[in-house]
Write a protein that holds these residues in place. Structure first.
Motif, PDB file in Angstrom:
ATOM      1  N   LYS A   1       0.830  -1.204   0.000  1.00  0.00           N
ATOM      2  CA  LYS A   1       0.000   0.000   0.000  1.00  0.00           C
ATOM      3  C   LYS A   1       0.867   1.258   0.000  1.00  0.00           C
ATOM      4  O   LYS A   1       0.583   2.225  -0.705  1.00  0.00           O
ATOM      5  CB  LYS A   1      -0.943  -0.003   1.205  1.00  0.00           C
ATOM      6  N   LEU A   2       1.929   1.239   0.805  1.00  0.00           N
ATOM      7  CA  LEU A   2       2.850   2.371   0.827  1.00  0.00           C
ATOM      8  C   LEU A   2       3.517   2.565  -0.530  1.00  0.00           C
ATOM      9  O   LEU A   2       3.668   3.694  -1.008  1.00  0.00           O
ATOM     10  CB  LEU A   2       3.920   2.173   1.902  1.00  0.00           C
ATOM     11  N   CYS A   3       3.917   1.470  -1.152  1.00  0.00           N
ATOM     12  CA  CYS A   3       4.548   1.551  -2.473  1.00  0.00           C
ATOM     13  C   CYS A   3       3.572   2.086  -3.511  1.00  0.00           C
ATOM     14  O   CYS A   3       3.951   2.891  -4.367  1.00  0.00           O
ATOM     15  CB  CYS A   3       5.095   0.183  -2.890  1.00  0.00           C
ATOM     16  N   ALA A   4       2.321   1.674  -3.431  1.00  0.00           N
ATOM     17  CA  ALA A   4       1.308   2.169  -4.366  1.00  0.00           C
ATOM     18  C   ALA A   4       1.134   3.681  -4.204  1.00  0.00           C
ATOM     19  O   ALA A   4       1.028   4.413  -5.194  1.00  0.00           O
ATOM     20  CB  ALA A   4      -0.020   1.446  -4.151  1.00  0.00           C
ATOM     21  N   ARG A   5       1.131   4.152  -2.956  1.00  0.00           N
ATOM     22  CA  ARG A   5       1.041   5.596  -2.711  1.00  0.00           C
ATOM     23  C   ARG A   5       2.256   6.312  -3.292  1.00  0.00           C
ATOM     24  O   ARG A   5       2.136   7.384  -3.884  1.00  0.00           O
ATOM     25  CB  ARG A   5       0.963   5.885  -1.212  1.00  0.00           C
ATOM     26  N   GLN A   6       3.432   5.721  -3.104  1.00  0.00           N
ATOM     27  CA  GLN A   6       4.655   6.329  -3.615  1.00  0.00           C
ATOM     28  C   GLN A   6       4.629   6.426  -5.132  1.00  0.00           C
ATOM     29  O   GLN A   6       4.984   7.446  -5.711  1.00  0.00           O
ATOM     30  CB  GLN A   6       5.883   5.540  -3.149  1.00  0.00           C
ATOM     31  N   VAL A   7       4.192   5.354  -5.788  1.00  0.00           N
ATOM     32  CA  VAL A   7       4.105   5.352  -7.251  1.00  0.00           C
ATOM     33  C   VAL A   7       3.145   6.443  -7.718  1.00  0.00           C
ATOM     34  O   VAL A   7       3.436   7.188  -8.660  1.00  0.00           O
ATOM     35  CB  VAL A   7       3.683   3.959  -7.773  1.00  0.00           C
ATOM     36  N   GLU A   8       2.003   6.555  -7.055  1.00  0.00           N
ATOM     37  CA  GLU A   8       1.020   7.582  -7.412  1.00  0.00           C
ATOM     38  C   GLU A   8       1.608   8.985  -7.239  1.00  0.00           C
ATOM     39  O   GLU A   8       1.449   9.850  -8.106  1.00  0.00           O
ATOM     40  CB  GLU A   8      -0.232   7.434  -6.551  1.00  0.00           C
ATOM     41  N   LEU A   9       2.306   9.209  -6.126  1.00  0.00           N
ATOM     42  CA  LEU A   9       2.925  10.517  -5.891  1.00  0.00           C
ATOM     43  C   LEU A   9       3.992  10.821  -6.938  1.00  0.00           C
ATOM     44  O   LEU A   9       4.093  11.958  -7.417  1.00  0.00           O
ATOM     45  CB  LEU A   9       3.541  10.566  -4.490  1.00  0.00           C
ATOM     46  N   GLU A  10       4.780   9.822  -7.314  1.00  0.00           N
ATOM     47  CA  GLU A  10       5.806  10.024  -8.337  1.00  0.00           C
ATOM     48  C   GLU A  10       5.177  10.363  -9.680  1.00  0.00           C
ATOM     49  O   GLU A  10       5.677  11.235 -10.399  1.00  0.00           O
ATOM     50  CB  GLU A  10       6.692   8.780  -8.457  1.00  0.00           C
ATOM     51  N   GLN A  11       4.074   9.703 -10.019  1.00  0.00           N
ATOM     52  CA  GLN A  11       3.393  10.000 -11.282  1.00  0.00           C
ATOM     53  C   GLN A  11       2.841  11.422 -11.272  1.00  0.00           C
ATOM     54  O   GLN A  11       2.982  12.160 -12.249  1.00  0.00           O
ATOM     55  CB  GLN A  11       2.264   8.993 -11.526  1.00  0.00           C
ATOM     56  N   ARG A  12       2.216  11.820 -10.157  1.00  0.00           N
ATOM     57  CA  ARG A  12       1.690  13.184 -10.050  1.00  0.00           C
ATOM     58  C   ARG A  12       2.818  14.209 -10.122  1.00  0.00           C
ATOM     59  O   ARG A  12       2.672  15.252 -10.763  1.00  0.00           O
ATOM     60  CB  ARG A  12       0.916  13.361  -8.745  1.00  0.00           C
ATOM     61  N   HIS A  13       3.923  13.890  -9.471  1.00  0.00           N
ATOM     62  CA  HIS A  13       5.078  14.789  -9.481  1.00  0.00           C
ATOM     63  C   HIS A  13       5.607  14.954 -10.906  1.00  0.00           C
ATOM     64  O   HIS A  13       5.885  16.074 -11.342  1.00  0.00           O
ATOM     65  CB  HIS A  13       6.165  14.229  -8.555  1.00  0.00           C
ATOM     66  N   ARG A  14       5.727  13.841 -11.621  1.00  0.00           N
ATOM     67  CA  ARG A  14       6.195  13.879 -13.011  1.00  0.00           C
ATOM     68  C   ARG A  14       5.258  14.725 -13.873  1.00  0.00           C
ATOM     69  O   ARG A  14       5.693  15.540 -14.684  1.00  0.00           O
ATOM     70  CB  ARG A  14       6.289  12.445 -13.558  1.00  0.00           C
ATOM     71  N   GLN A  15       3.950  14.536 -13.701  1.00  0.00           N
ATOM     72  CA  GLN A  15       2.970  15.314 -14.468  1.00  0.00           C
ATOM     73  C   GLN A  15       3.080  16.802 -14.140  1.00  0.00           C
ATOM     74  O   GLN A  15       2.983  17.645 -15.035  1.00  0.00           O
ATOM     75  CB  GLN A  15       1.555  14.813 -14.175  1.00  0.00           C
ATOM     76  N   GLU A  16       3.274  17.116 -12.869  1.00  0.00           N
ATOM     77  CA  GLU A  16       3.401  18.515 -12.458  1.00  0.00           C
ATOM     78  C   GLU A  16       4.666  19.128 -13.049  1.00  0.00           C
ATOM     79  O   GLU A  16       4.654  20.271 -13.513  1.00  0.00           O
ATOM     80  CB  GLU A  16       3.415  18.620 -10.925  1.00  0.00           C
ATOM     81  N   ILE A  17       5.762  18.381 -13.052  1.00  0.00           N
ATOM     82  CA  ILE A  17       7.006  18.875 -13.664  1.00  0.00           C
ATOM     83  C   ILE A  17       6.790  19.125 -15.146  1.00  0.00           C
ATOM     84  O   ILE A  17       7.211  20.171 -15.676  1.00  0.00           O
ATOM     85  CB  ILE A  17       8.169  17.886 -13.427  1.00  0.00           C
ATOM     86  N   GLU A  18       6.126  18.204 -15.840  1.00  0.00           N
ATOM     87  CA  GLU A  18       5.851  18.390 -17.269  1.00  0.00           C
ATOM     88  C   GLU A  18       4.983  19.620 -17.508  1.00  0.00           C
ATOM     89  O   GLU A  18       5.216  20.388 -18.439  1.00  0.00           O
ATOM     90  CB  GLU A  18       5.189  17.139 -17.851  1.00  0.00           C
ATOM     91  N   ARG A  19       3.996  19.837 -16.654  1.00  0.00           N
ATOM     92  CA  ARG A  19       3.121  21.002 -16.777  1.00  0.00           C
ATOM     93  C   ARG A  19       3.932  22.283 -16.592  1.00  0.00           C
ATOM     94  O   ARG A  19       3.818  23.231 -17.381  1.00  0.00           O
ATOM     95  CB  ARG A  19       1.998  20.940 -15.746  1.00  0.00           C
ATOM     96  N   ILE A  20       4.783  22.312 -15.574  1.00  0.00           N
ATOM     97  CA  ILE A  20       5.594  23.500 -15.298  1.00  0.00           C
ATOM     98  C   ILE A  20       6.591  23.731 -16.426  1.00  0.00           C
ATOM     99  O   ILE A  20       6.781  24.873 -16.872  1.00  0.00           O
ATOM    100  CB  ILE A  20       6.301  23.364 -13.934  1.00  0.00           C
ATOM    101  N   GLU A  21       7.219  22.659 -16.907  1.00  0.00           N
ATOM    102  CA  GLU A  21       8.163  22.809 -18.018  1.00  0.00           C
ATOM    103  C   GLU A  21       7.469  23.369 -19.255  1.00  0.00           C
ATOM    104  O   GLU A  21       8.023  24.208 -19.964  1.00  0.00           O
ATOM    105  CB  GLU A  21       8.827  21.467 -18.339  1.00  0.00           C
TER     106      GLU A  21
END
Length: 100
Positions: free
Chosen positions: A63-83
């Protein structure tokens, strides 16, 4: 405190004590992590009362790993949006410079 800037801290999880080396200044992080783990273990146990020991730990870790994966995906999307926004602004500025 050992000579390498670490200390040994003991945390208890599911009735077992674990001695963990903690870098200087990171005691609070370990304490917060241990409390989060205990809270999530309790939540997992409430959802699956028959789980004990290693199975409870593994399901909670997943469950913790699933949360981490979700956060990493959101972070990547946010970086792409900002870029994208920065690239658009740079293009706008370059266009204004060419016009000047």
């Amino acid at each position: 405190m050992s000579g390498d800037g670490t200390a040994i801290k003991v945390i208890s999880v599911l009735g077992n004590d674990y001695s963990i080396k903690v870098p200087e200044g990171k005691d609070a992080d370990l304490t917060a992590s241990a409390l989060l783990l205990k809270r999530l273990l309790a939540e997992t146990k409430a959802q699956s009362p028959t789980l004990i020991g290693e199975r409870l730990l593994v399901l909670t870790a997943l469950k913790l790993c699933a949360r981490q994966v979700e956060l990493e995906q959101r972070h990547r999307q946010e970086i792409e949006r900002i870029e994208g926004a920065v690239s658009a602004r740079v293009a706008d500025i370059a266009g204004l410079i060419r016009q000047a």
